[in-house]
Design an enzyme around this catalytic site. Structure first.
Site, PDB file in Angstrom:
ATOM      1  N   GLY A 104      97.350 -45.719 -24.753  1.00 36.29           N
ATOM      2  CA  GLY A 104      96.499 -44.699 -24.150  1.00 36.29           C
ATOM      3  C   GLY A 104      96.070 -43.687 -25.187  1.00 36.29           C
ATOM      4  CB  CYS A 105      92.856 -41.963 -25.678  1.00 36.41           C
ATOM      5  SG  CYS A 105      91.946 -43.448 -26.099  1.00 36.41           S
ATOM      6  CB  VAL A 106      95.433 -38.070 -23.786  1.00 37.54           C
ATOM      7  CG1 VAL A 106      96.018 -36.676 -23.859  1.00 37.54           C
ATOM      8  CG2 VAL A 106      93.976 -38.051 -24.122  1.00 37.54           C
TER       9      VAL A 106
ATOM     10  CB  ILE B  42      90.578 -37.928 -28.266  1.00 45.13           C
ATOM     11  CG1 ILE B  42      90.409 -37.322 -26.867  1.00 45.13           C
ATOM     12  CG2 ILE B  42      91.222 -39.313 -28.173  1.00 45.13           C
ATOM     13  CD1 ILE B  42      89.488 -38.072 -25.950  1.00 45.13           C
ATOM     14  CG  ASN B  45      96.808 -35.383 -28.800  1.00 50.31           C
ATOM     15  OD1 ASN B  45      97.684 -34.551 -29.015  1.00 50.31           O
ATOM     16  ND2 ASN B  45      96.893 -36.272 -27.812  1.00 50.31           N
TER      17      ASN B  45
END
Lengths: 106, 175
Positions: A104-106, B42, B45
């Protein structure tokens, strides 16, 4: 790496080429302690809050939680999480919890 | 059956508390629309989550992302934006109708929220907590007549030379 924890328990288990446990069901808290020791992390009470949350997420959803899920669900702040598992908290927490890398990206 | 590979841990130094971060990523965020605010956040992060050192330089319209009064209210452009699908396509001649951008913005915010991706201001705080360095471009700050207190308090103002010094040896992404 030299450490006080006996990590010979890991020798009888199967790991992939990135040192992630192949079968999550092989995991026990002692295995977690041993993997953490190999990574140079001494597990404390707050580590276990995160690790237990990761195991619970895996049992309920079949996948490793992302950092965002951990911070929202386990009452551990982003900063604290990075301090607990330096070098990449999502990946390392999953590794110690005997799970796959979170996606997943976050 | 491959067991735990101890040599691999030492070779990568992964997760050893005092091991220096090996990779370093510098991101230049130059756009301030809602859709273009997310890529630097994004990617930054994701890099922090992988233990990579991260520096983000916010310049020109990208400065809105770290400006307090603006970063909760970024918008999507509906004029000359051919990429509005999968929701619906807004022809350019309709994009300028009052409320059109607000509507598209609200829709995108809602879709982003459904993916459990935080709003821009919260995302930025999260990145800071994750240890990313946040910089404001000095020239833009002067041009927009802003002060340090107009920005999130962890933003550091740098000129281009200082950022170039920081980016030595880093991988660079321009957004």
């Amino acid at each position: 790496m030299m450490s006080a924890v006996d990590t010979s328990i890991l020798d009888s288990l199967e790991f992939d080429d990135q040192n992630f446990l192949v079968n999550a069901t092989d995991w026990t808290p002692a295995v977690g302690e041993a993997i953490a020791a190999e990574l140079g992390i001494v597990l404390g009470e707050r580590h276990w809050v995160v690790l237990n949350f990761c195991r619970k997420e895996w049992e309920e959803h079949g996948e490793s939680p992302t950092i965002r899920r951990i911070t929202k669900g386990a009452d551990v702040g982003t900063k604290e999480l990075y301090d607990l598992f330096p070098g990449g908290p999502g990946k390392i927490a999953a590794q110690i919890a005997g799970l796959k890398k979170p996606t997943g990206c976050v | 059956m491959p067991g735990f590979n101890r040599e691999k841990v030492q070779a990568t130094g992964a997760a050893v508390a005092d091991a220096p971060a090996k990779r370093k990523l510098c991101i230049i965020a130059s756009k301030g629309s809602l859709d273009m605010a997310y890529p630097p956040l994004i990617l930054g992060n994701a890099a922090r989550a992988a233990g990579i050192e991260v520096h983000i330089f916010f310049t020109f319209w990208g400065l809105d992302i770290i400006t307090r009064k603006k970063n909760s209210n970024l918008h999507v452009a509906t004029v000359g934006n051919p990429n509005m699908h999968p929701w619906f396509h807004i022809p350019t001649f309709m994009g300028g109708i009052p409320g059109m951008s607000d509507m598209a913005t609200a829709m995108m915010r809602s879709e982003i929220g459904k993916l459990d991706v935080p709003p821009v201001a919260e995302f930025l705080d999260m990145l800071h907590d994750a240890g990313a360095h946040i910089y404001a471009c000095l020239m833009t700050v002067d041009m927009m007549k802003l002060k340090k207190e107009d920005m999130v308090d962890y933003a550091e103002i740098l000129d281009a030379n200082q950022f170039i010094e920081i980016s030595e040896g880093a991988q660079i992404i321009f957004v």
